[in-house]
Design a protein around this motif. Structure first.
Motif, PDB file in Angstrom:
ATOM      1  N   MET A 184      78.756  81.323  56.950  1.00 20.23           N
ATOM      2  CA  MET A 184      79.357  80.205  55.085  1.00 20.23           C
ATOM      3  C   MET A 184      79.389  79.033  55.553  1.00 20.23           C
ATOM      4  SD  MET A 184      77.812  82.794  52.687  1.00 20.23           S
ATOM      5  CE  MET A 184      78.897  84.121  52.520  1.00 20.23           C
ATOM      6  N   PHE A 185      80.931  79.331  55.368  1.00 17.16           N
ATOM      7  CA  PHE A 185      81.510  78.537  55.454  1.00 17.16           C
ATOM      8  C   PHE A 185      81.928  77.241  57.277  1.00 17.16           C
ATOM      9  CE2 PHE A 185      83.619  80.903  53.258  1.00 17.16           C
ATOM     10  CZ  PHE A 185      83.875  80.374  51.309  1.00 17.16           C
ATOM     11  N   LEU A 186      81.230  77.939  58.051  1.00 15.62           N
ATOM     12  CA  LEU A 186      81.610  77.067  59.093  1.00 15.62           C
ATOM     13  C   LEU A 186      80.378  76.544  59.024  1.00 15.62           C
ATOM     14  CD1 LEU A 186      83.704  79.330  60.877  1.00 15.62           C
ATOM     15  CD2 LEU A 186      84.521  76.615  60.394  1.00 15.62           C
ATOM     16  N   SER A 195      76.588  75.170  55.053  1.00 20.09           N
ATOM     17  CA  SER A 195      76.243  75.539  54.192  1.00 20.09           C
ATOM     18  C   SER A 195      76.721  74.956  52.509  1.00 20.09           C
ATOM     19  CB  SER A 195      75.925  76.830  53.414  1.00 20.09           C
ATOM     20  OG  SER A 195      76.642  77.391  54.255  1.00 20.09           O
ATOM     21  N   PHE A 196      78.102  75.361  52.868  1.00 22.70           N
ATOM     22  CA  PHE A 196      79.357  74.504  51.875  1.00 22.70           C
ATOM     23  C   PHE A 196      79.639  73.647  52.229  1.00 22.70           C
ATOM     24  CE2 PHE A 196      80.293  79.988  51.098  1.00 22.70           C
ATOM     25  CZ  PHE A 196      78.534  79.524  50.480  1.00 22.70           C
ATOM     26  N   PHE A 197      80.604  73.093  52.845  1.00 19.20           N
ATOM     27  CA  PHE A 197      81.034  71.954  53.273  1.00 19.20           C
ATOM     28  C   PHE A 197      80.081  71.669  54.604  1.00 19.20           C
ATOM     29  CE2 PHE A 197      84.255  75.801  52.297  1.00 19.20           C
ATOM     30  CZ  PHE A 197      84.718  74.863  51.180  1.00 19.20           C
ATOM     31  N   PRO A 198      79.859  70.007  53.976  1.00 16.33           N
ATOM     32  CA  PRO A 198      79.663  69.813  55.630  1.00 16.33           C
ATOM     33  C   PRO A 198      80.255  69.406  56.621  1.00 16.33           C
ATOM     34  CG  PRO A 198      79.643  68.105  53.918  1.00 16.33           C
ATOM     35  CD  PRO A 198      80.301  69.113  53.864  1.00 16.33           C
ATOM     36  N   ARG A 199      79.216  69.797  57.919  1.00 15.29           N
ATOM     37  CA  ARG A 199      80.474  70.064  59.014  1.00 15.29           C
ATOM     38  C   ARG A 199      81.294  68.688  59.344  1.00 15.29           C
ATOM     39  NH1 ARG A 199      76.523  70.574  63.127  1.00 15.29           N
ATOM     40  NH2 ARG A 199      77.431  71.299  64.320  1.00 15.29           N
ATOM     41  N   PHE A 200      80.769  67.071  59.323  1.00 14.99           N
ATOM     42  CA  PHE A 200      81.551  66.318  59.866  1.00 14.99           C
ATOM     43  C   PHE A 200      82.466  65.638  59.674  1.00 14.99           C
ATOM     44  CE2 PHE A 200      79.088  64.460  55.960  1.00 14.99           C
ATOM     45  CZ  PHE A 200      80.169  63.808  55.371  1.00 14.99           C
ATOM     46  N   LEU A 228      86.100  71.746  66.687  1.00 13.71           N
ATOM     47  CA  LEU A 228      85.216  72.271  65.728  1.00 13.71           C
ATOM     48  C   LEU A 228      83.494  72.714  65.318  1.00 13.71           C
ATOM     49  CD1 LEU A 228      85.578  74.795  64.009  1.00 13.71           C
ATOM     50  CD2 LEU A 228      86.337  74.153  61.806  1.00 13.71           C
ATOM     51  N   GLN A 229      83.510  71.253  65.082  1.00 13.70           N
ATOM     52  CA  GLN A 229      82.239  71.009  64.695  1.00 13.70           C
ATOM     53  C   GLN A 229      81.312  71.168  66.115  1.00 13.70           C
ATOM     54  OE1 GLN A 229      81.245  66.660  64.754  1.00 13.70           O
ATOM     55  NE2 GLN A 229      82.700  66.783  62.403  1.00 13.70           N
ATOM     56  N   GLY A 230      82.182  71.097  67.534  1.00 11.88           N
ATOM     57  CA  GLY A 230      81.440  71.381  68.751  1.00 11.88           C
ATOM     58  C   GLY A 230      81.247  73.060  69.095  1.00 11.88           C
TER      59      GLY A 230
END
Length: 182
Positions: free
Chosen positions: A112-114, A117-122, A128-130
């Motif tokens: 959920m956090f990664l 869904s809660f925070f934009p991945r960008f 970590l995005q990868g």
């Protein structure tokens, strides 16, 4: 995610505790057939939930879908199937709710956090995005966003569908192998 992981992870162990699965084991029903039937049941419930959310979004919040509804429905069905696999694996393995609950949280909350869904991945660091792009929830969130807000079709979501397909194969193999009737 919630229906797939938490619903099934708690439902199957409670069925075991009540002795329902033990009675089903006496029938010619295999573990794979039980898993498939349970998955279909939860998909129907999930689609009703999604339909109600869409109706509320359209009527109360003036939601304007950019993509086509057929791509959306097919993609949501595929995404639900992947998430239900996690719940089936956890619920099929766990003997009771006390085993299922911590494992469900251990799997669901990082996703959920990664996954965006809660925070934009960008906003996350590049490394970590990868890593998070390969989590099972990430392509589901991205695909739904692409269809609803950017108007993409199912055919434009090849990378997302590939990651979801790999996860579906892996998780259902695990779910069938770790399933316990009692």
């Amino acid at each position: 995610l919630s229906l797939g992981i938490f619903g099934l992870a708690n439902g199957l162990p409670s069925d075991k505790k009540a002795g329902m699965l033990r009675r089903l084991r006496a029938t010619p029903l295999s573990a794979g057939e039980l898993i498939l039937g349970t998955m279909v049941n939860y998909i129907v419930v999930g689609m009703i939930s999604i339909a109600l959310m869409m109706i509320v979004g359209i009527t109360l919040f003036d939601f304007n879908m950019r993509g086509d509804y057929l791509s959306f429905i097919i993609f949501v069905l595929l995404g639900m199937s992947v998430m239900l696999g996690f719940g089936l694996a956890i619920g099929g393995w766990a003997k009771n709710e006390n085993q299922a609950a911590p494992l469900s949280n251990l799997i669901a909350f990082p996703m959920m956090f990664l996954s965006g869904s809660f925070f934009p991945r960008f906003l996350m660091p590049d490394w970590l995005q990868g890593l998070t792009s390969f989590l099972p929830l990430t392509p589901i969130i991205d695909g739904i966003r692409y269809i609803t807000t950017e108007g993409k079709t199912l055919f434009a979501l090849g990378p997302e569908l590939l990651i979801m397909g790999v996860w579906a194969i892996v998780i259902y193999v695990i779910a069938i192998r770790v399933f316990r009737w009692e």
